[in-house]
Motif scaffolding. Sequence first.
Motif, PDB file in Angstrom:
ATOM      1  N   LEU A 176       9.240   9.430   1.563  1.00 34.37           N
ATOM      2  CA  LEU A 176       8.937   8.775   2.835  1.00 34.37           C
ATOM      3  C   LEU A 176       8.197   7.468   2.613  1.00 34.37           C
ATOM      4  O   LEU A 176       8.493   6.449   3.253  1.00 34.37           O
ATOM      5  CB  LEU A 176       8.109   9.713   3.714  1.00 34.37           C
ATOM      6  N   ASP A 177       7.231   7.474   1.693  1.00 33.71           N
ATOM      7  CA  ASP A 177       6.474   6.248   1.425  1.00 33.71           C
ATOM      8  C   ASP A 177       7.360   5.164   0.798  1.00 33.71           C
ATOM      9  O   ASP A 177       7.156   3.975   1.037  1.00 33.71           O
ATOM     10  CB  ASP A 177       5.279   6.542   0.514  1.00 33.71           C
ATOM     11  N   VAL A 178       8.332   5.573  -0.006  1.00 31.60           N
ATOM     12  CA  VAL A 178       9.279   4.598  -0.559  1.00 31.60           C
ATOM     13  C   VAL A 178      10.071   3.943   0.571  1.00 31.60           C
ATOM     14  O   VAL A 178      10.254   2.711   0.596  1.00 31.60           O
ATOM     15  CB  VAL A 178      10.236   5.270  -1.563  1.00 31.60           C
ATOM     16  N   LEU A 179      10.525   4.753   1.537  1.00 28.23           N
ATOM     17  CA  LEU A 179      11.278   4.223   2.675  1.00 28.23           C
ATOM     18  C   LEU A 179      10.396   3.313   3.532  1.00 28.23           C
ATOM     19  O   LEU A 179      10.836   2.244   3.981  1.00 28.23           O
ATOM     20  CB  LEU A 179      11.824   5.371   3.523  1.00 28.23           C
ATOM     21  N   VAL A 180       9.156   3.746   3.760  1.00 28.44           N
ATOM     22  CA  VAL A 180       8.226   2.926   4.538  1.00 28.44           C
ATOM     23  C   VAL A 180       7.956   1.610   3.828  1.00 28.44           C
ATOM     24  O   VAL A 180       7.981   0.530   4.438  1.00 28.44           O
ATOM     25  CB  VAL A 180       6.900   3.686   4.782  1.00 28.44           C
ATOM     26  N   ALA A 181       7.713   1.668   2.510  1.00 35.92           N
ATOM     27  CA  ALA A 181       7.439   0.453   1.739  1.00 35.92           C
ATOM     28  C   ALA A 181       8.622  -0.501   1.780  1.00 35.92           C
ATOM     29  O   ALA A 181       8.451  -1.715   1.990  1.00 35.92           O
ATOM     30  CB  ALA A 181       7.116   0.822   0.290  1.00 35.92           C
ATOM     31  N   LEU A 203       0.826  -1.205   0.000  1.00 35.87           N
ATOM     32  CA  LEU A 203       0.000   0.000   0.000  1.00 35.87           C
ATOM     33  C   LEU A 203       0.864   1.262   0.000  1.00 35.87           C
ATOM     34  O   LEU A 203       0.558   2.241  -0.684  1.00 35.87           O
ATOM     35  CB  LEU A 203      -0.921  -0.002   1.229  1.00 35.87           C
ATOM     36  N   ALA A 204       1.955   1.223   0.782  1.00 33.03           N
ATOM     37  CA  ALA A 204       2.868   2.375   0.810  1.00 33.03           C
ATOM     38  C   ALA A 204       3.540   2.555  -0.547  1.00 33.03           C
ATOM     39  O   ALA A 204       3.726   3.682  -1.021  1.00 33.03           O
ATOM     40  CB  ALA A 204       3.920   2.184   1.898  1.00 33.03           C
ATOM     41  N   ALA A 205       3.901   1.443  -1.197  1.00 34.70           N
ATOM     42  CA  ALA A 205       4.508   1.523  -2.524  1.00 34.70           C
ATOM     43  C   ALA A 205       3.517   2.101  -3.532  1.00 34.70           C
ATOM     44  O   ALA A 205       3.887   2.897  -4.404  1.00 34.70           O
ATOM     45  CB  ALA A 205       4.961   0.131  -2.971  1.00 34.70           C
ATOM     46  N   ARG A 206       2.263   1.734  -3.398  1.00 34.25           N
ATOM     47  CA  ARG A 206       1.239   2.275  -4.303  1.00 34.25           C
ATOM     48  C   ARG A 206       1.086   3.779  -4.103  1.00 34.25           C
ATOM     49  O   ARG A 206       0.944   4.531  -5.071  1.00 34.25           O
ATOM     50  CB  ARG A 206      -0.090   1.572  -4.044  1.00 34.25           C
TER      51      ARG A 206
END
Length: 208
Positions: free
Chosen positions: A188-193, A90-93
Amino acid sequence: MSSAFVPAATAGFATGLSLIVAIGAQNAFVLRQGARGQAVLPVVAICAASDAVLIALGVAGLGAVVTAWPPALTVVGLAGGGFLICYGLLAARRALRPAAGQALTTEGTAAGSVRGAVLTCLALTWLNPHVYLDTVLLLGSVAADRGSLRWVFGFGAMLASLAWFAGLGYGARLLGGLLSRPAAWRVLDVLVAATMLALGAMLLLRAR
């Protein structure tokens, strides 16, 4: 106050802090919620209270029970690994296809967002086998070496958890200027993913 009280509490604080500071699924989630200013108080409260419960169980000796039944960690590992991979996807999306309003805002949080944040935080906390290994087994065994001061040690570890999550959740707002840009949220979302997917895959491999 016993002369050994402060050293035991300090040792518990330092040990607890060293175990939770490393970037992981829970920390990444708290950072994201704190940066957006969404459901920060309940998320911080859940993380700190959950750690307090797990640390207390470890100090009380539950670690020996968990060790006696290894399948418990296997079950939690499979469930937690699957959940982390789903959250990572979901984070990657979000990173690949950011929604409108992705940048940091100061608007109030809807009830649904709070409920979703609470449920996600609970899952990230209680479906992570590393939480049991660190707080129940490791901290519990170290606390046992303190003898009659084991609860003082445990209290120090609980304070470390509260200080860390409060600092992470509320300190993330200091990044408000940076995170007012949608591009920063994509990073940030890339890092979270990456964090979620890597931890999820590792949990599934270890649980096999």
